[in-house]
Motif scaffolding. Structure first.
Motif, mmCIF file in Angstrom:
data_model
loop_
_atom_site.group_PDB
_atom_site.id
_atom_site.type_symbol
_atom_site.label_atom_id
_atom_site.label_comp_id
_atom_site.label_asym_id
_atom_site.label_seq_id
_atom_site.Cartn_x
_atom_site.Cartn_y
_atom_site.Cartn_z
ATOM 1 N N ASP A 77 0.854 -1.186 0.000
ATOM 2 C CA ASP A 77 0.000 0.000 0.000
ATOM 3 C C ASP A 77 0.895 1.242 0.000
ATOM 4 O O ASP A 77 1.576 1.543 0.980
ATOM 5 C CB ASP A 77 -0.872 -0.031 1.251
ATOM 6 N N LYS B 108 0.195 4.397 0.145
ATOM 7 C CA LYS B 108 -0.208 5.440 1.080
ATOM 8 C C LYS B 108 0.470 5.250 2.441
ATOM 9 O O LYS B 108 0.741 6.193 3.155
ATOM 10 C CB LYS B 108 -1.729 5.406 1.272
ATOM 11 N N ARG B 109 0.739 3.993 2.755
ATOM 12 C CA ARG B 109 1.333 3.682 4.035
ATOM 13 C C ARG B 109 2.728 4.295 4.161
ATOM 14 O O ARG B 109 3.197 4.595 5.242
ATOM 15 C CB ARG B 109 1.395 2.166 4.207
ATOM 16 N N TRP B 110 3.384 4.480 3.034
ATOM 17 C CA TRP B 110 4.775 4.922 3.086
ATOM 18 C C TRP B 110 4.961 6.361 2.641
ATOM 19 O O TRP B 110 6.046 6.879 2.606
ATOM 20 C CB TRP B 110 5.630 4.001 2.179
ATOM 21 N N SER B 111 3.856 7.062 2.258
ATOM 22 C CA SER B 111 4.014 8.446 1.795
ATOM 23 C C SER B 111 3.937 9.422 2.972
ATOM 24 O O SER B 111 3.457 9.063 4.025
ATOM 25 C CB SER B 111 2.916 8.773 0.773
#
Ligand SMILES: [Zn+2]
Length: 74
Positions: free
Chosen positions: A69, A71-74
């Protein structure tokens, strides 16, 4: 189940007339039966540990989704 003071060896079901301190293997009838039961118990424990150590498929899938995912890392 057991009644009164009657005792049975958990391994061989034989009547156990003496407990501590006369019978150091109580509640088993003998050291051999005590060892058999201990070995069985240890095997059960190892199986439980091995099963719990391996993550189930749902957990693995959840982790892979989280890792993919963005989004988890942004
Ligand atoms: Zn026994």
């Amino acid at each position: 189940m057991l009644r009164g003071m009657a005792r049975q060896c958990p391994t061989c079901q034989r009547a156990v007339s003496q407990g501590w301190p006369e019978n150091p293997s109580a509640p088993f009838c003998s050291g051999r039966c005590k060892g058999v039961d201990l070995g069985r118990w240890l095997n059960e424990s190892y199986r439980v540990v091995a099963r719990d150590a391996a993550p189930d498929e749902a957990t693995v899938a959840e982790l892979e989704r989280a890792l993919q995912d963005p989004k988890r890392w942004s």
